[in-house]
Design a protein around this motif. Structure first.
Motif, PDB file in Angstrom:
ATOM      1  N   SER A  28       0.823  -1.205   0.000  1.00 26.48           N
ATOM      2  CA  SER A  28       0.000   0.000   0.000  1.00 26.48           C
ATOM      3  C   SER A  28       0.863   1.263   0.000  1.00 26.48           C
ATOM      4  O   SER A  28       2.060   1.223   0.225  1.00 26.48           O
ATOM      5  CB  SER A  28      -0.914   0.006   1.218  1.00 26.48           C
ATOM      6  OG  SER A  28      -0.142   0.004   2.397  1.00 26.48           O
ATOM      7  N   ASP A  29       0.194   2.398  -0.234  1.00 24.17           N
ATOM      8  CA  ASP A  29       0.841   3.709  -0.309  1.00 24.17           C
ATOM      9  C   ASP A  29       1.932   3.717  -1.371  1.00 24.17           C
ATOM     10  O   ASP A  29       3.076   4.087  -1.120  1.00 24.17           O
ATOM     11  CB  ASP A  29       1.433   4.112   1.045  1.00 24.17           C
ATOM     12  CG  ASP A  29       0.360   4.369   2.085  1.00 24.17           C
ATOM     13  OD1 ASP A  29      -0.828   4.303   1.730  1.00 24.17           O
ATOM     14  OD2 ASP A  29       0.709   4.639   3.239  1.00 24.17           O
ATOM     15  N   GLU A  30       1.569   3.291  -2.580  1.00 24.98           N
ATOM     16  CA  GLU A  30       2.521   3.255  -3.683  1.00 24.98           C
ATOM     17  C   GLU A  30       1.974   3.982  -4.898  1.00 24.98           C
ATOM     18  O   GLU A  30       0.768   4.025  -5.133  1.00 24.98           O
ATOM     19  CB  GLU A  30       2.860   1.814  -4.078  1.00 24.98           C
ATOM     20  CG  GLU A  30       3.751   1.107  -3.080  1.00 24.98           C
ATOM     21  CD  GLU A  30       4.599   0.038  -3.749  1.00 24.98           C
ATOM     22  OE1 GLU A  30       5.204   0.329  -4.791  1.00 24.98           O
ATOM     23  OE2 GLU A  30       4.645  -1.077  -3.236  1.00 24.98           O
ATOM     24  N   ILE A  31       2.886   4.576  -5.658  1.00 20.57           N
ATOM     25  CA  ILE A  31       2.578   5.148  -6.967  1.00 20.57           C
ATOM     26  C   ILE A  31       3.458   4.401  -7.955  1.00 20.57           C
ATOM     27  O   ILE A  31       4.686   4.447  -7.862  1.00 20.57           O
ATOM     28  CB  ILE A  31       2.883   6.653  -7.018  1.00 20.57           C
ATOM     29  CG1 ILE A  31       2.065   7.396  -5.969  1.00 20.57           C
ATOM     30  CG2 ILE A  31       2.577   7.207  -8.404  1.00 20.57           C
ATOM     31  CD1 ILE A  31       2.392   8.864  -5.866  1.00 20.57           C
ATOM     32  N   VAL A  32       2.839   3.698  -8.900  1.00 20.91           N
ATOM     33  CA  VAL A  32       3.594   2.798  -9.773  1.00 20.91           C
ATOM     34  C   VAL A  32       3.308   3.094 -11.231  1.00 20.91           C
ATOM     35  O   VAL A  32       2.155   3.253 -11.639  1.00 20.91           O
ATOM     36  CB  VAL A  32       3.235   1.319  -9.478  1.00 20.91           C
ATOM     37  CG1 VAL A  32       3.989   0.384 -10.422  1.00 20.91           C
ATOM     38  CG2 VAL A  32       3.546   0.979  -8.030  1.00 20.91           C
ATOM     39  N   GLY A  33       4.370   3.146 -12.045  1.00 22.65           N
ATOM     40  CA  GLY A  33       4.228   3.228 -13.486  1.00 22.65           C
ATOM     41  C   GLY A  33       4.005   4.625 -14.023  1.00 22.65           C
ATOM     42  O   GLY A  33       4.090   5.625 -13.317  1.00 22.65           O
ATOM     43  N   SER A  34       3.713   4.701 -15.311  1.00 21.45           N
ATOM     44  CA  SER A  34       3.415   5.951 -15.997  1.00 21.45           C
ATOM     45  C   SER A  34       2.534   5.637 -17.195  1.00 21.45           C
ATOM     46  O   SER A  34       2.399   4.482 -17.594  1.00 21.45           O
ATOM     47  CB  SER A  34       4.713   6.632 -16.453  1.00 21.45           C
ATOM     48  OG  SER A  34       5.408   5.788 -17.371  1.00 21.45           O
ATOM     49  N   GLY A  35       1.930   6.663 -17.770  1.00 19.68           N
ATOM     50  CA  GLY A  35       1.076   6.456 -18.926  1.00 19.68           C
ATOM     51  C   GLY A  35      -0.308   7.038 -18.731  1.00 19.68           C
ATOM     52  O   GLY A  35      -0.672   7.483 -17.645  1.00 19.68           O
ATOM     53  N   PRO A  36      -1.114   7.065 -19.786  1.00 21.92           N
ATOM     54  CA  PRO A  36      -2.437   7.702 -19.738  1.00 21.92           C
ATOM     55  C   PRO A  36      -3.497   6.918 -18.973  1.00 21.92           C
ATOM     56  O   PRO A  36      -4.498   7.484 -18.555  1.00 21.92           O
ATOM     57  CB  PRO A  36      -2.814   7.809 -21.215  1.00 21.92           C
ATOM     58  CG  PRO A  36      -2.100   6.667 -21.871  1.00 21.92           C
ATOM     59  CD  PRO A  36      -0.796   6.551 -21.139  1.00 21.92           C
ATOM     60  N   TYR A  37      -3.310   5.603 -18.789  1.00 23.16           N
ATOM     61  CA  TYR A  37      -4.297   4.794 -18.073  1.00 23.16           C
ATOM     62  C   TYR A  37      -4.018   4.869 -16.580  1.00 23.16           C
ATOM     63  O   TYR A  37      -2.896   4.608 -16.134  1.00 23.16           O
ATOM     64  CB  TYR A  37      -4.260   3.345 -18.559  1.00 23.16           C
ATOM     65  CG  TYR A  37      -4.675   3.188 -20.005  1.00 23.16           C
ATOM     66  CD1 TYR A  37      -6.006   2.937 -20.342  1.00 23.16           C
ATOM     67  CD2 TYR A  37      -3.742   3.312 -21.029  1.00 23.16           C
ATOM     68  CE1 TYR A  37      -6.396   2.810 -21.666  1.00 23.16           C
ATOM     69  CE2 TYR A  37      -4.122   3.189 -22.363  1.00 23.16           C
ATOM     70  CZ  TYR A  37      -5.453   2.939 -22.677  1.00 23.16           C
ATOM     71  OH  TYR A  37      -5.839   2.824 -23.989  1.00 23.16           O
ATOM     72  N   LYS A  38      -5.036   5.245 -15.808  1.00 29.06           N
ATOM     73  CA  LYS A  38      -4.842   5.492 -14.384  1.00 29.06           C
ATOM     74  C   LYS A  38      -5.913   4.774 -13.574  1.00 29.06           C
ATOM     75  O   LYS A  38      -7.089   4.823 -13.918  1.00 29.06           O
ATOM     76  CB  LYS A  38      -4.909   6.996 -14.104  1.00 29.06           C
ATOM     77  CG  LYS A  38      -3.832   7.803 -14.810  1.00 29.06           C
ATOM     78  CD  LYS A  38      -4.060   9.284 -14.676  1.00 29.06           C
ATOM     79  CE  LYS A  38      -5.124   9.780 -15.647  1.00 29.06           C
ATOM     80  NZ  LYS A  38      -4.689   9.756 -17.043  1.00 29.06           N
ATOM     81  N   ALA A  39      -5.499   4.133 -12.489  1.00 26.43           N
ATOM     82  CA  ALA A  39      -6.439   3.480 -11.578  1.00 26.43           C
ATOM     83  C   ALA A  39      -5.960   3.693 -10.150  1.00 26.43           C
ATOM     84  O   ALA A  39      -4.758   3.711  -9.883  1.00 26.43           O
ATOM     85  CB  ALA A  39      -6.540   1.984 -11.871  1.00 26.43           C
TER      86      ALA A  39
END
Length: 227
Positions: A28-39
């Motif tokens: 938990s408490d993570e920000i992962v990846g990049s790109g236009p698709y967001k969840a």
């Protein structure tokens, strides 16, 4: 509340990352990846996240956007074009021991936090890292002279992390103490000045409360009562 914010360059990539969460390979408490698709999801415990992940996967496969902020579920594939992004910084009351600890593993967060903590130890003789993350530290993070610099260092560190992830805010605002952070983010002054102001503001408010203790009052005014 624990959360996970995921980015992907395709629907399949985002689904894979959601399944990684479900299988426990992401915490938990993570920000992962990049790109236009967001969840994004928020959850109290892992069992709460299972149903939310299933709903997100179903929505992604069926190309349906989800915006259930009160339930802690969000998904979009839109880039929002030329719409602007704003950052709102929180004030006192949002602090707690070990806040944003998961982000301390992120290089940019760690780099910013360490530099400001060293400045705090040199200039103000205070180790904020110990205050926030060491349970043996006897200082209370809820005492305003410590709350304000503690919020300052984590807000700046998180802000720099979000910038490093490609987020580009166009406007800034803050609630109470958060106004000071918003002024920093808008380049009114640098992070060291923010920390200096945080220590001084916290000290003055703490001293004032000893002379004339106060509290906040929340009232509800019915529609038409002020007419």
């Amino acid at each position: 509340m624990p959360f996970i914010l995921l980015y992907g360059n395709s629907e399949d990539e985002l689904v894979r990352r959601l399944k990684d969460v479900e299988q426990g390979s992401l915490s938990s408490d993570e920000i992962v990846g990049s790109g236009p698709y967001k969840a994004a999801i928020t959850f109290k415990k892992k069992s709460d996240a299972v149903g939310k992940i299933a709903e997100l996967v179903h929505s992604i496969i069926n190309k349906q956007e989800v915006l259930k902020l009160n339930e802690g579920i969000f998904y979009t594939s839109r880039s929002y074009g030329d719409k602007q992004l704003a950052f709102l910084f929180s004030g006192q009351g949002s602090q707690h021991k070990s806040m944003l600890k998961k982000f301390s593993e992120e290089e940019k967060f760690q780099e910013t936090f360490r530099a400001l903590n060293e400045y705090s130890k040199t200039k103000h003789k205070a180790c904020l890292e110990s205050l926030i993350y060491d349970n043996e530290d006897q200082r209370s993070i809820n005492e305003t002279q410590w709350t304000q610099p503690a919020l300052a260092i984590v807000c700046v560190s998180l802000y720099q992390l979000l910038l490093s992830k490609g987020l580009k805010p166009e406007a800034f605002a803050g609630h109470s103490f958060g106004e000071l952070v918003a002024l920093y983010a808008s380049a009114t002054y640098d992070e060291k000045t923010l920390l200096d102001l945080s220590f001084e503001r916290g000290r003055l408010m703490s001293e004032a409360n000893k002379i004339a203790p106060g509290a906040m009052l929340l009232t509800r005014i019915l529609s038409g009562a002020t007419s």
